[in-house]
Design a protein around this motif. Structure first.
Motif, mmCIF file in Angstrom:
data_model
loop_
_atom_site.group_PDB
_atom_site.id
_atom_site.type_symbol
_atom_site.label_atom_id
_atom_site.label_comp_id
_atom_site.label_asym_id
_atom_site.label_seq_id
_atom_site.Cartn_x
_atom_site.Cartn_y
_atom_site.Cartn_z
ATOM 1 N N UNK A 175 8.543 1.959 -19.519
ATOM 2 C CA UNK A 175 8.908 3.117 -18.700
ATOM 3 C C UNK A 175 8.096 3.052 -17.391
ATOM 4 N N UNK A 176 8.774 3.028 -16.242
ATOM 5 C CA UNK A 176 8.028 2.887 -14.976
ATOM 6 C C UNK A 176 6.997 3.998 -14.769
ATOM 7 N N UNK A 177 5.805 3.614 -14.295
ATOM 8 C CA UNK A 177 4.735 4.580 -14.092
ATOM 9 C C UNK A 177 4.741 5.092 -12.651
ATOM 10 N N UNK A 178 4.097 6.224 -12.483
ATOM 11 C CA UNK A 178 3.976 6.861 -11.170
ATOM 12 C C UNK A 178 2.530 6.705 -10.706
ATOM 13 N N UNK A 179 2.377 6.109 -9.535
ATOM 14 C CA UNK A 179 1.042 5.723 -9.060
ATOM 15 C C UNK A 179 0.674 6.460 -7.769
ATOM 16 N N UNK A 180 -0.547 6.987 -7.752
ATOM 17 C CA UNK A 180 -1.069 7.712 -6.594
ATOM 18 C C UNK A 180 -2.053 6.795 -5.855
ATOM 19 N N UNK A 181 -1.800 6.547 -4.593
ATOM 20 C CA UNK A 181 -2.706 5.694 -3.812
ATOM 21 C C UNK A 181 -3.870 6.556 -3.308
ATOM 22 N N UNK A 182 -5.065 6.261 -3.778
ATOM 23 C CA UNK A 182 -6.247 7.081 -3.510
ATOM 24 C C UNK A 182 -6.787 6.807 -2.113
ATOM 25 N N UNK A 282 -2.448 -5.016 2.882
ATOM 26 C CA UNK A 282 -2.791 -3.649 3.305
ATOM 27 C C UNK A 282 -1.688 -2.706 2.851
ATOM 28 N N UNK A 283 -2.062 -1.445 2.682
ATOM 29 C CA UNK A 283 -1.073 -0.457 2.245
ATOM 30 C C UNK A 283 0.004 -0.275 3.320
ATOM 31 N N UNK A 284 -0.377 -0.418 4.593
ATOM 32 C CA UNK A 284 0.626 -0.284 5.656
ATOM 33 C C UNK A 284 1.648 -1.420 5.608
ATOM 34 N N UNK A 285 1.141 -2.612 5.364
ATOM 35 C CA UNK A 285 2.032 -3.768 5.258
ATOM 36 C C UNK A 285 3.022 -3.554 4.115
ATOM 37 N N UNK A 286 2.524 -2.997 3.022
ATOM 38 C CA UNK A 286 3.377 -2.783 1.856
ATOM 39 C C UNK A 286 4.495 -1.791 2.179
ATOM 40 N N UNK A 314 2.762 6.831 -4.270
ATOM 41 C CA UNK A 314 2.567 7.952 -3.344
ATOM 42 C C UNK A 314 1.341 7.636 -2.484
ATOM 43 N N UNK A 315 1.514 7.647 -1.166
ATOM 44 C CA UNK A 315 0.383 7.402 -0.252
ATOM 45 C C UNK A 315 0.438 8.431 0.859
ATOM 46 N N UNK A 316 -0.632 9.165 1.006
ATOM 47 C CA UNK A 316 -0.684 10.259 1.972
ATOM 48 C C UNK A 316 0.558 11.147 1.804
ATOM 49 N N UNK A 317 1.345 11.351 2.835
ATOM 50 C CA UNK A 317 2.471 12.270 2.641
ATOM 51 C C UNK A 317 3.799 11.567 2.307
#
Lengths: 359, 359
Positions: A175-182, A282-286, A314-317
């Motif tokens: 089951x796919x998980x939900x991930x919060x980028x800290x 980097x998260x931006x590249x992603x 989820x990253x920032x907004x």
């Protein structure tokens, strides 16, 4: 080396839990492996299989105050009556790296592996056989010396405890998980202990993990502690991205845990013909890659979590949905191959499986 | 609130150690304060004074695996037959900050302070009276819940243990220490747990500490984890510099421990008319100041170390000697004032001393 370790028999065996409700790390078997270290008595001594029971610790035991505590996690599987371990040599090699970082004494990897095999042999009836189930194995070492000066301890205890377990996240392991980028808290930094499997790293992650859970996410994805933009790892997993059919995963840099599942999945993917890149991401590249439609799949790897698809980041907004919140074909294929080899349903050309003999 | 806590008497009292050879944190008194937490039984319960004895822990106790372990350190002094604590409210406030960072339950600061006073009252014969001696007090909290899932635990134990102690570094507490400026390893980073008094921070410091000791230094001075150039703290102390008669100390930034001795010394120094600056200080700036002849004194502050002069600083291939390796006049004055107030030899206009009543 294959001499039998000392065995202290217990009077009554425990009742085994309902195999339908194992959960993760909640039940423990009848026995554990125990080993003591005393720097003044020639080091490690008294290796034995002993009843699983509370341990006595002096209130001033250094591990409780200064965190000299390292651990490992691996699994045993049962298939057609045979019990196997998966790449246990890797775990014993890594525990020595962790021990080294905390100035704790090295163990003899072969001796401990032999002890583990004998322990698992005694407990073979505890190895569950259901889909996604295994006997989770937890070796750990902690400082027992009583005293409050801050210095490497002279006394330690190593224990290996066993827990029949289902999938880490409960229910369907795909089951796919939900991930919060800290973006506020940091797990580790280069020069620190992020690459080692030490207790303090996990304590430091709990607040962030709770915040993520409160907002409806399963896990946290950590960014690097210096620039706060490069992707490191998820709470209990390393992370992989599939971009245009190619696997990309953060390069080991000293602050990321060198996962054994990570290493195995990289080898397996290459064998299956996929290109795998280990590099800074980097998260931006992603997010750019996602916007261009090139981010096809995301999954995490870990001993407890095995291979676990990620459906949401989820990253920032911003919140993005990966592959329509479904397990992607490459994730599925790697999962099938990996768990097939682990469980014994598929061939094992690399010799990753280690059979537990009957002693 | 001043109700008596439950008291479990022991049969035989221990023999007290030779006051000339106390060392630090090596001997423990007859009793300890104990408090248990169970999230399903309404939280903290069963506060009691109980014989100092080994504790029983399940091998799967989360503290041993995931490092939910926080602690504090403070001291009791005896002067003219009176036993006093020094700013204990500050320690109980800080333990709540540490607990908060690791998702551990808050304690009632006043209730614990009252329990501590009753414990110290029972043990007043253990408080040593020699120069530089005190009863070191160690409150700590650890997760006891058995289980291997990584999440905030539901069960904890708080203990307060007591250790009659001499000076932390042994011998003369005003002998200047030799400090190694660490440029490879990192203690903490902003966003992490450096500001909290948690076990993992100390484990992470041991390798660096050992390397420094091998090279003939007493302690490590940490630089920041991001730019690796700003001065943070010493292993067991905050650090102060005297430049042109002015005190300068690193500003609290989230990765530095907010020392209670640091805070007290700042207040004391201001009262004595010194200018005190809390700001970022780079190691290069410090060396420049030394070259210009402006770096007059260096000292560390900490509960265990009290006020400790620094005679030598080693950074990369440079080693500098501070104030001719002698205790400087400002360090000496602050030491005399600080220890004078602590021990009861000087007046205490701020009310930092808290008398332990006879119950």
């Amino acid at each position: 080396m294959s001499e039998k370790v000392k065995f202290e028999k217990r009077e009554d065996l425990k009742q085994k839990p309902d195999p339908k409700n194992l959960g993760f790390g909640q039940y423990f078997t009848d026995y554990m492996l125990s080993y003591d270290y005393d720097s003044e008595k020639g080091g490690w001594h008294d290796l034995k299989i002993t009843p699983y029971a509370p341990i006595e610790l002096d209130p001033a035991a250094q591990g409780l105050h200064y965190g000299q505590l390292v651990f490992e996690g691996l699994k045993a599987y049962k298939h057609n009556g045979e019990v196997v371990l998966f790449r246990p040599d890797q775990n014993f090699a890594r525990i020595n790296q962790s021990l080294d970082r905390l100035e704790m004494p090295q163990i003899d990897e072969e001796e401990l592996l032999e002890g583990l095999k004998q322990l698992v042999d005694v407990e073979r009836d505890w190895v569950p056989e259901g889909e996604g189930q295994s006997l989770y194995i937890r070796p750990f070492v902690f400082a027992t010396e009583a005293g409050l000066g801050v210095h490497p301890a002279h006394n330690y205890k190593l224990l290996i405890i066993l827990s029949p377990s289902g999938s880490y996240y409960g229910g369907d392991s795909l089951k796919p998980t939900r991930i919060y980028v800290e973006d506020e808290y940091v797990r580790a930094v280069r020069g620190g202990v992020g690459f080692a499997k030490v207790a303090g790293n996990y304590a430091a992650s709990l607040l962030s993990q709770s915040n993520a859970n409160e907002q409806g996410y399963d896990q946290v994805l950590w960014l690097d502690g210096v620039e706060r933009k490069y992707i490191e790892e998820v709470g209990s997993m390393n992370i992989f991205f599939v971009e245009n059919g190619k696997l990309v995963t953060p390069k080991l840099n000293g602050s990321i845990l060198p996962g054994i599942t990570r290493k195995t999945v990289i080898a397996l993917a290459k064998e299956l013909g996929y290109e795998v890149e280990e590099r800074h991401i980097s998260i931006d590249e992603l997010l750019e890659s996602y916007d261009k439609g090139e981010l096809e799949e995301v999954f995490g790897t870990g001993t407890a979590a095995v291979i676990s698809p990620v459906g949401t980041l989820k990253y920032e907004d911003r919140e993005i949905t990966i592959n329509n919140n479904e397990t992607g074909p490459i994730t599925q294929r790697l999962y099938d191959e990996y768990t097939g080899i682990q469980s014994g349903k598929l061939d094992d050309p690399q010799g990753w499986r280690v059979v537990v003999p009957e002693y």
